[in-house]
Design a protein around this motif. Structure first.
Motif, short mmCIF file in Angstrom:
data_model
loop_
_atom_site.label_atom_id
_atom_site.label_comp_id
_atom_site.label_asym_id
_atom_site.label_seq_id
_atom_site.Cartn_x
_atom_site.Cartn_y
_atom_site.Cartn_z
N THR A 24 -10.85 -6.73 -3.33
CA THR A 24 -10.77 -5.39 -2.74
C THR A 24 -10.48 -4.33 -3.81
OG1 THR A 24 -10.13 -6.33 -0.63
CG2 THR A 24 -9.65 -4.02 -0.95
N VAL A 74 -0.78 3.67 -2.03
CA VAL A 74 0.15 3.47 -0.91
C VAL A 74 -0.01 2.01 -0.46
CG1 VAL A 74 0.89 4.24 1.37
CG2 VAL A 74 -0.10 5.88 -0.24
N GLY A 75 1.02 1.22 -0.68
CA GLY A 75 0.97 -0.22 -0.37
C GLY A 75 1.22 -1.02 -1.64
N SER A 129 1.07 -4.70 -1.60
CA SER A 129 0.82 -6.12 -1.32
C SER A 129 0.17 -6.77 -2.54
CB SER A 129 -0.11 -6.28 -0.11
OG SER A 129 -1.43 -5.94 -0.47
N LEU A 178 -2.29 -8.68 -2.34
CA LEU A 178 -3.73 -8.72 -2.09
C LEU A 178 -4.41 -7.42 -2.53
CD1 LEU A 178 -5.97 -10.45 -0.68
CD2 LEU A 178 -5.42 -9.23 1.42
N VAL A 179 -3.76 -6.29 -2.29
CA VAL A 179 -4.42 -5.00 -2.57
C VAL A 179 -3.58 -4.09 -3.48
CG1 VAL A 179 -5.64 -3.01 -1.61
CG2 VAL A 179 -5.49 -5.10 -0.24
N ALA A 218 3.59 3.66 -3.78
CA ALA A 218 4.45 3.97 -2.62
C ALA A 218 4.43 2.79 -1.67
CB ALA A 218 3.93 5.22 -1.91
N HIS A 219 5.48 2.63 -0.90
CA HIS A 219 5.57 1.50 0.03
C HIS A 219 6.38 1.91 1.25
CE1 HIS A 219 9.47 1.13 -1.80
NE2 HIS A 219 8.86 1.19 -2.98
N SER A 220 6.69 0.92 2.08
CA SER A 220 7.31 1.27 3.37
C SER A 220 8.69 1.91 3.23
CB SER A 220 7.41 0.02 4.24
OG SER A 220 8.05 -0.99 3.52
N ALA A 276 -3.54 1.69 1.22
CA ALA A 276 -3.65 0.31 1.69
C ALA A 276 -2.33 -0.07 2.34
CB ALA A 276 -3.98 -0.63 0.53
N ALA A 277 -2.01 0.64 3.42
CA ALA A 277 -0.73 0.43 4.10
C ALA A 277 -0.89 -0.41 5.36
CB ALA A 277 -0.11 1.78 4.46
N LEU A 313 -2.22 6.74 9.10
CA LEU A 313 -0.96 7.13 8.45
C LEU A 313 -1.10 8.45 7.67
CD1 LEU A 313 1.94 6.23 7.43
CD2 LEU A 313 0.75 5.20 5.48
N GLY A 373 -7.60 0.69 4.38
CA GLY A 373 -7.20 0.19 5.70
C GLY A 373 -8.39 -0.02 6.62
N GLY A 409 -14.86 -1.81 2.58
CA GLY A 409 -15.18 -3.11 3.21
C GLY A 409 -16.39 -3.81 2.58
N THR A 447 -15.77 -5.07 -0.93
CA THR A 447 -14.93 -6.27 -1.06
C THR A 447 -15.81 -7.53 -1.04
OG1 THR A 447 -13.06 -5.19 -0.02
CG2 THR A 447 -13.07 -7.57 0.06
P1 NAD Z 1 0.07 -5.66 3.91
O1 NAD Z 1 0.58 -5.50 5.28
O2 NAD Z 1 0.23 -6.95 3.20
O3 NAD Z 1 0.74 -4.55 2.98
C1 NAD Z 1 0.92 -3.23 3.43
C2 NAD Z 1 1.69 -2.45 2.40
O4 NAD Z 1 1.80 -1.11 2.86
C3 NAD Z 1 3.10 -2.95 2.17
O5 NAD Z 1 3.33 -3.06 0.78
C4 NAD Z 1 4.00 -1.90 2.79
O6 NAD Z 1 5.20 -1.70 2.05
C5 NAD Z 1 3.14 -0.66 2.74
N1 NAD Z 1 3.41 0.24 3.87
C6 NAD Z 1 3.49 -0.07 5.17
N2 NAD Z 1 3.80 1.01 5.91
C7 NAD Z 1 3.94 2.04 5.04
C8 NAD Z 1 4.28 3.41 5.19
N3 NAD Z 1 4.52 3.95 6.38
N4 NAD Z 1 4.32 4.16 4.08
C9 NAD Z 1 4.06 3.64 2.86
N5 NAD Z 1 3.74 2.34 2.67
C10 NAD Z 1 3.68 1.55 3.74
O7 NAD Z 1 -1.48 -5.22 3.97
P2 NAD Z 1 -2.68 -5.48 2.91
O8 NAD Z 1 -3.12 -6.88 2.96
O9 NAD Z 1 -2.34 -4.88 1.59
O10 NAD Z 1 -3.81 -4.59 3.61
C11 NAD Z 1 -3.64 -3.21 3.82
C12 NAD Z 1 -4.75 -2.69 4.70
O11 NAD Z 1 -5.99 -2.89 4.05
C13 NAD Z 1 -4.90 -3.40 6.04
O12 NAD Z 1 -5.33 -2.46 7.01
C14 NAD Z 1 -5.98 -4.41 5.81
O13 NAD Z 1 -6.70 -4.75 6.99
C15 NAD Z 1 -6.87 -3.63 4.87
N6 NAD Z 1 -7.71 -4.46 4.00
C16 NAD Z 1 -9.00 -4.08 3.94
C17 NAD Z 1 -9.84 -4.78 3.12
C18 NAD Z 1 -11.26 -4.32 3.05
O14 NAD Z 1 -12.09 -5.08 2.59
N7 NAD Z 1 -11.55 -3.10 3.46
C19 NAD Z 1 -9.39 -5.87 2.38
C20 NAD Z 1 -8.04 -6.21 2.44
C21 NAD Z 1 -7.19 -5.47 3.26
#
Ligand code: NAD
Length: 303
Positions: free
Chosen positions: A141, A164-165, A167, A169-170, A188-190, A208-209, A214, A230, A273, A276
């Protein structure tokens, strides 16, 4: 008018390059690239993603070794399956579709994948390579986001990027890739306080939150490039989140609020999407070239 960063179109362009690369290497390699996507259980979103991946393999000539495994498979059984794919010479890439059922230890399973066949770049060795700036398979991704920025000639050097996020994975690999491209990166994170003040300072905002809608107009400045990672499938109770009658998906960004304000943005669907899936194919073809002793001709497509 802002620039729409069209991931669907770029994914098609890259797929064509990959298809031609496979065709021209087949005579020497004597076999097509092989990708094993492992899906465990019945998570519906995973089913949709695995389906996309299998169709994409078929389009460009990658042989799919996909397996759909039962929800209650044990850690040991799944580890054995991964080990046998590590040994299978026709398999160049292995991807474990996340999330896994809660009884399975994601870390130990990702560690079981041969780092050389790690199609999503999530093995600790490959994450270490990313930190050190060494070549290796990269997480699909964020790699897709980098390709999208690059293709649209969005300069990153010296720019202020906010991810933003955080994880594995992303968010984390994304931040490292942007840093490697000489952006100044804030994650940035939660628990981040006053997100809008932070994100308004961004030249590039990657969201990627995993939280539908959001980010809105108060989170962005006018020159900002916004990447919406997202992806949320809307159910009937979420009509208010629909951006059009046709669109059953939404992202983490209220596109309708920012589309007339920012410099460029990636849509959902049709942005990150498709990229990826394409980067998964690119990682697999790159591994195949390596395993078959072919020249590594597509490394420029990977960050
Ligand atoms: P995750 O839930 O593992 O991580 C989310 C991150 O966002 C966390 O680090 C958290 O601290 C942060 N977060 C949550 N709420 C927040 C807020 N209010 N303010 C700031 N930060 C906040 O999710 P992920 O696996 O990293 O995926 C994120 C999004 O991306 C999901 O919607 C997922 O479906 C999407 N995604 C899309 C693809 C694609 O191919 N388009 C691939 C992977 C993931």
């Amino acid at each position: 008018m802002p620039n729409i960063l069209d991931g669907k179109k770029l994914a098609q362009e890259i797929e064509l390059i990959l298809k031609q690369t496979i065709e021209s290497g087949l005579e020497v390699a004597k076999r097509p690239p092989g990708l094993a996507v492992l899906r465990v259980g019945s998570d519906p979103a995973s089913g949709v993603y695995v389906n996309y991946k299998e169709k994409a393999c078929a389009r460009i000539g990658v042989k799919s070794f996909a397996r759909h495994l039962k929800e209650d498979i044990s850690l040991e059984e799944l580890r054995e399956i991964i080990k046998s794919l590590n040994e299978e010479k026709n398999v160049d890439g292995i991807l474990l579709q996340l999330p896994l059922p809660s009884h399975l230890d994601e870390d130990s399973l990702l560690r079981t994948i041969d780092p050389d066949k790690d199609a999503d770049g999530l093995h600790p060795l490959n994450l270490g390579r990313l930190i050190k700036g060494e070549k290796g398979p990269r997480s699909c991704t964020p790699a897709g986001v980098m390709a999208l920025l690059n293709r649209n000639q969005i300069k990153l050097e010296g720019k202020r990027a906010v991810v933003v996020g955080r994880s594995i994975l992303v968010g984390k690999p994304m931040a490292l890739m942007l840093q490697a491209a000489n952006a100044t990166v804030t994650v940035a994170h939660s628990r981040t306080k006053d997100l809008p003040t932070l994100t308004r300072q961004a030249d590039l905002l990657v969201v990627a939150a995993g939280k539908p809608h959001l980010i809105g107009k108060n989170h962005v400045s006018e020159n900002c490039v916004v990447i919406d990672v997202g992806i949320h499938r809307l159910s009937s109770g979420q009509e208010n989140l629909k951006e059009s009658k046709k669109n059953k998906l939404c992202g983490d960004v209220k596109i309708f609020e920012i589309e007339d304000k920012v410099a460029a943005y990636s849509p959902v669907p049709g942005g990150v999407g498709p990229m990826t899936v394409t980067m998964l194919l690119a990682n697999t073809v790159d591994r195949w070239q390596k395993h078959c002793g072919l020249p590594l001709s597509i490394s420029h497509l990977l960050p």
